[in-house]
Design a protein around this motif. Structure first.
Motif, PDB file in Angstrom:
ATOM      1  N   ASP A 144       0.830  -1.209   0.000  1.00 28.52           N
ATOM      2  CA  ASP A 144       0.000   0.000   0.000  1.00 28.52           C
ATOM      3  C   ASP A 144       0.863   1.257   0.000  1.00 28.52           C
ATOM      4  O   ASP A 144       0.603   2.211  -0.746  1.00 28.52           O
ATOM      5  CB  ASP A 144      -0.918  -0.009   1.226  1.00 28.52           C
ATOM      6  CG  ASP A 144      -1.891   1.154   1.227  1.00 28.52           C
ATOM      7  OD1 ASP A 144      -2.703   1.242   0.285  1.00 28.52           O
ATOM      8  OD2 ASP A 144      -1.837   1.979   2.157  1.00 28.52           O
ATOM      9  N   GLN A 145       1.909   1.259   0.830  1.00 22.62           N
ATOM     10  CA  GLN A 145       2.800   2.419   0.902  1.00 22.62           C
ATOM     11  C   GLN A 145       3.545   2.629  -0.407  1.00 22.62           C
ATOM     12  O   GLN A 145       3.731   3.767  -0.851  1.00 22.62           O
ATOM     13  CB  GLN A 145       3.812   2.234   2.042  1.00 22.62           C
ATOM     14  CG  GLN A 145       3.205   2.243   3.429  1.00 22.62           C
ATOM     15  CD  GLN A 145       2.502   3.550   3.744  1.00 22.62           C
ATOM     16  OE1 GLN A 145       3.073   4.629   3.620  1.00 22.62           O
ATOM     17  NE2 GLN A 145       1.242   3.463   4.141  1.00 22.62           N
ATOM     18  N   ARG A 146       3.975   1.543  -1.021  1.00 23.36           N
ATOM     19  CA  ARG A 146       4.717   1.648  -2.281  1.00 23.36           C
ATOM     20  C   ARG A 146       3.836   2.193  -3.398  1.00 23.36           C
ATOM     21  O   ARG A 146       4.308   2.884  -4.290  1.00 23.36           O
ATOM     22  CB  ARG A 146       5.272   0.281  -2.678  1.00 23.36           C
ATOM     23  CG  ARG A 146       6.542  -0.124  -1.945  1.00 23.36           C
ATOM     24  CD  ARG A 146       7.463   1.024  -1.790  1.00 23.36           C
ATOM     25  NE  ARG A 146       8.857   0.649  -1.666  1.00 23.36           N
ATOM     26  CZ  ARG A 146       9.814   1.513  -1.385  1.00 23.36           C
ATOM     27  NH1 ARG A 146       9.511   2.784  -1.194  1.00 23.36           N
ATOM     28  NH2 ARG A 146      11.068   1.141  -1.297  1.00 23.36           N
ATOM     29  N   ARG A 150       5.105   8.980  -3.811  1.00 23.60           N
ATOM     30  CA  ARG A 150       5.166  10.006  -4.865  1.00 23.60           C
ATOM     31  C   ARG A 150       5.631   9.395  -6.179  1.00 23.60           C
ATOM     32  O   ARG A 150       5.195   9.789  -7.251  1.00 23.60           O
ATOM     33  CB  ARG A 150       6.114  11.123  -4.431  1.00 23.60           C
ATOM     34  CG  ARG A 150       6.121  12.329  -5.349  1.00 23.60           C
ATOM     35  CD  ARG A 150       6.916  13.456  -4.737  1.00 23.60           C
ATOM     36  NE  ARG A 150       8.310  13.096  -4.561  1.00 23.60           N
ATOM     37  CZ  ARG A 150       9.246  13.237  -5.505  1.00 23.60           C
ATOM     38  NH1 ARG A 150       8.917  13.717  -6.689  1.00 23.60           N
ATOM     39  NH2 ARG A 150      10.499  12.903  -5.266  1.00 23.60           N
ATOM     40  N   LYS A 151       6.536   8.434  -6.072  1.00 25.77           N
ATOM     41  CA  LYS A 151       6.973   7.672  -7.245  1.00 25.77           C
ATOM     42  C   LYS A 151       6.651   6.201  -6.981  1.00 25.77           C
ATOM     43  O   LYS A 151       7.472   5.466  -6.433  1.00 25.77           O
ATOM     44  CB  LYS A 151       8.473   7.857  -7.483  1.00 25.77           C
ATOM     45  CG  LYS A 151       8.849   9.271  -7.921  1.00 25.77           C
ATOM     46  CD  LYS A 151      10.328   9.358  -8.248  1.00 25.77           C
ATOM     47  CE  LYS A 151      10.693  10.745  -8.750  1.00 25.77           C
ATOM     48  NZ  LYS A 151      12.136  10.841  -9.108  1.00 25.77           N
ATOM     49  N   LYS A 153       5.872   2.139  -7.048  1.00 29.20           N
ATOM     50  CA  LYS A 153       6.643   0.997  -7.541  1.00 29.20           C
ATOM     51  C   LYS A 153       5.694  -0.061  -8.100  1.00 29.20           C
ATOM     52  O   LYS A 153       4.568  -0.222  -7.626  1.00 29.20           O
ATOM     53  CB  LYS A 153       7.465   0.378  -6.406  1.00 29.20           C
ATOM     54  CG  LYS A 153       8.492   1.310  -5.768  1.00 29.20           C
ATOM     55  CD  LYS A 153       9.643   1.586  -6.693  1.00 29.20           C
ATOM     56  CE  LYS A 153      10.852   2.156  -5.966  1.00 29.20           C
ATOM     57  NZ  LYS A 153      10.594   3.291  -5.116  1.00 29.20           N
ATOM     58  N   GLY A 154       6.175  -0.799  -9.096  1.00 30.82           N
ATOM     59  CA  GLY A 154       5.400  -1.886  -9.678  1.00 30.82           C
ATOM     60  C   GLY A 154       5.564  -3.171  -8.898  1.00 30.82           C
ATOM     61  O   GLY A 154       6.392  -3.275  -7.994  1.00 30.82           O
ATOM     62  N   ARG A 155       4.764  -4.177  -9.270  1.00 34.99           N
ATOM     63  CA  ARG A 155       4.730  -5.418  -8.494  1.00 34.99           C
ATOM     64  C   ARG A 155       6.057  -6.164  -8.495  1.00 34.99           C
ATOM     65  O   ARG A 155       6.410  -6.795  -7.506  1.00 34.99           O
ATOM     66  CB  ARG A 155       3.599  -6.328  -8.968  1.00 34.99           C
ATOM     67  CG  ARG A 155       3.750  -6.913 -10.343  1.00 34.99           C
ATOM     68  CD  ARG A 155       2.634  -7.925 -10.602  1.00 34.99           C
ATOM     69  NE  ARG A 155       1.323  -7.305 -10.487  1.00 34.99           N
ATOM     70  CZ  ARG A 155       0.267  -7.929  -9.948  1.00 34.99           C
ATOM     71  NH1 ARG A 155       0.394  -9.149  -9.481  1.00 34.99           N
ATOM     72  NH2 ARG A 155      -0.895  -7.326  -9.889  1.00 34.99           N
ATOM     73  N   TRP A 156       6.838  -6.107  -9.575  1.00 39.08           N
ATOM     74  CA  TRP A 156       8.098  -6.849  -9.599  1.00 39.08           C
ATOM     75  C   TRP A 156       9.132  -6.205  -8.681  1.00 39.08           C
ATOM     76  O   TRP A 156       9.917  -6.899  -8.029  1.00 39.08           O
ATOM     77  CB  TRP A 156       8.623  -6.960 -11.029  1.00 39.08           C
ATOM     78  CG  TRP A 156       7.732  -7.803 -11.871  1.00 39.08           C
ATOM     79  CD1 TRP A 156       6.906  -7.394 -12.879  1.00 39.08           C
ATOM     80  CD2 TRP A 156       7.513  -9.210 -11.720  1.00 39.08           C
ATOM     81  NE1 TRP A 156       6.192  -8.451 -13.376  1.00 39.08           N
ATOM     82  CE2 TRP A 156       6.544  -9.589 -12.689  1.00 39.08           C
ATOM     83  CE3 TRP A 156       8.032 -10.184 -10.875  1.00 39.08           C
ATOM     84  CZ2 TRP A 156       6.100 -10.894 -12.830  1.00 39.08           C
ATOM     85  CZ3 TRP A 156       7.592 -11.491 -11.013  1.00 39.08           C
ATOM     86  CH2 TRP A 156       6.640 -11.838 -11.977  1.00 39.08           C
ATOM     87  N   PHE A 157       9.116  -4.892  -8.626  1.00 38.48           N
ATOM     88  CA  PHE A 157      10.018  -4.190  -7.713  1.00 38.48           C
ATOM     89  C   PHE A 157       9.617  -4.495  -6.267  1.00 38.48           C
ATOM     90  O   PHE A 157      10.458  -4.781  -5.412  1.00 38.48           O
ATOM     91  CB  PHE A 157       9.948  -2.682  -7.974  1.00 38.48           C
ATOM     92  CG  PHE A 157      11.048  -1.896  -7.320  1.00 38.48           C
ATOM     93  CD1 PHE A 157      12.170  -1.505  -8.032  1.00 38.48           C
ATOM     94  CD2 PHE A 157      10.969  -1.548  -5.975  1.00 38.48           C
ATOM     95  CE1 PHE A 157      13.188  -0.789  -7.426  1.00 38.48           C
ATOM     96  CE2 PHE A 157      11.979  -0.835  -5.357  1.00 38.48           C
ATOM     97  CZ  PHE A 157      13.093  -0.450  -6.091  1.00 38.48           C
ATOM     98  N   ILE A 158       8.311  -4.430  -6.004  1.00 41.17           N
ATOM     99  CA  ILE A 158       7.803  -4.698  -4.652  1.00 41.17           C
ATOM    100  C   ILE A 158       8.093  -6.142  -4.250  1.00 41.17           C
ATOM    101  O   ILE A 158       8.458  -6.417  -3.104  1.00 41.17           O
ATOM    102  CB  ILE A 158       6.286  -4.422  -4.586  1.00 41.17           C
ATOM    103  CG1 ILE A 158       6.013  -2.933  -4.831  1.00 41.17           C
ATOM    104  CG2 ILE A 158       5.720  -4.841  -3.234  1.00 41.17           C
ATOM    105  CD1 ILE A 158       4.541  -2.588  -4.978  1.00 41.17           C
ATOM    106  N   ARG A 159       7.939  -7.056  -5.194  1.00 44.50           N
ATOM    107  CA  ARG A 159       8.211  -8.473  -4.908  1.00 44.50           C
ATOM    108  C   ARG A 159       9.656  -8.663  -4.450  1.00 44.50           C
ATOM    109  O   ARG A 159       9.934  -9.389  -3.496  1.00 44.50           O
ATOM    110  CB  ARG A 159       7.944  -9.317  -6.153  1.00 44.50           C
ATOM    111  CG  ARG A 159       8.002 -10.822  -5.923  1.00 44.50           C
ATOM    112  CD  ARG A 159       7.669 -11.568  -7.218  1.00 44.50           C
ATOM    113  NE  ARG A 159       7.421 -12.973  -6.962  1.00 44.50           N
ATOM    114  CZ  ARG A 159       8.363 -13.905  -6.909  1.00 44.50           C
ATOM    115  NH1 ARG A 159       9.634 -13.562  -7.088  1.00 44.50           N
ATOM    116  NH2 ARG A 159       8.061 -15.169  -6.675  1.00 44.50           N
TER     117      ARG A 159
END
Length: 239
Positions: A144-146, A150-151, A153-159
């Protein structure tokens, strides 16, 4: 006359250590110092002291003293963990790594590495009981925070981030699968618009070059190919 030497056995009765004082600490009134035979032995939280039902004049066996000292170490590390949790939620691995670092920098009096590992596990278990550590809840919060950042993040970065924070892969995938694609696409769209305006402001006019740069930018932020493609197509339609 033959005189046989008798063998005499002398028994030495050693008294058990006795609690001579339980004093509230001045710097931290929620903690108490326990003294045995006039010597400081351990500091305890008020809750632990009450659980042990300690009182002045009480005698403790050697095993009880060892367990009491261990309870004091657990108390201290629990306080360290609670302070670490004040700033934001943490994963179980984050807390474990932080506590290990603290015990490396400061001597907590552990008798062996094995005892330290046992106490660290007990602290984590206690945090679970208090529902202050929950990797699944932490993962939801992190995602949720990601996405609100302001910029975003996508799911692969979050993963990748959640994996580094020690969450089980099945938990990560379950949480990301529940992530609504529309929400991720909207986050990518907002990011693409800002990047597009920035590139135009820098004098970039070629439409193909603009789209390629935005593609690379979004992929670098961890957005999947399908989401990136939809956003770039949407951007092209609005040019």
């Amino acid at each position: 006359m033959n005189i046989k030497k008798g063998v005499f056995c002398s028994f030495v009765f050693i008294s058990l250590p006795k609690i001579t004082a339980i004093k509230q600490q001045k710097r931290n009134p929620s903690r108490y110092s326990v003294y045995l035979d006039g010597h400081f032995v351990v500091g305890l939280s008020g809750i632990t002291a009450a659980r042990w039902k300690l009182k002045v004049g009480q005698e403790l066996s050697g095993e009880e003293v060892s367990n009491l000292v261990r309870a004091g170490r657990k108390d201290k590390l629990l306080e360290v963990a609670l302070s670490f949790l004040e700033y934001r939620p943490r994963s179980e691995k984050e807390i474990a790594d932080y506590l290990k670092k603290r015990t490396f920098k400061r001597d907590y009096g552990f008798s062996s590495p094995e005892e330290k590992e046992v106490v660290l596990r007990e602290v984590i278990d206690r945090l679970r009981e208090l529902r202050l550590v929950d990797d699944r809840a932490f993962g939801r919060w992190w995602i949720d925070q990601r996405q609100k950042a302001r910029k975003p993040k996508g799911r692969w970065f979050i993963r990748s981030e959640l994996k580094r924070k020690g969450l089980a892969l099945e938990v990560i995938d379950e949480l990301l699968d529940s992530l609504k694609e529309g929400r991720e696409e909207e986050a990518a769209w907002q990011l693409a618009q800002k990047k597009y305006s920035l590139l135009l402001g820098r004098g970039q006019k070629n439409a193909f070059t603009l789209r390629q740069k935005i593609k690379r930018y979004l992929v670098g932020r961890g957005f999947g190919y399908e989401v990136v493609q939809k956003v770039v197509e949407r951007l092209a339609n609005e040019e």
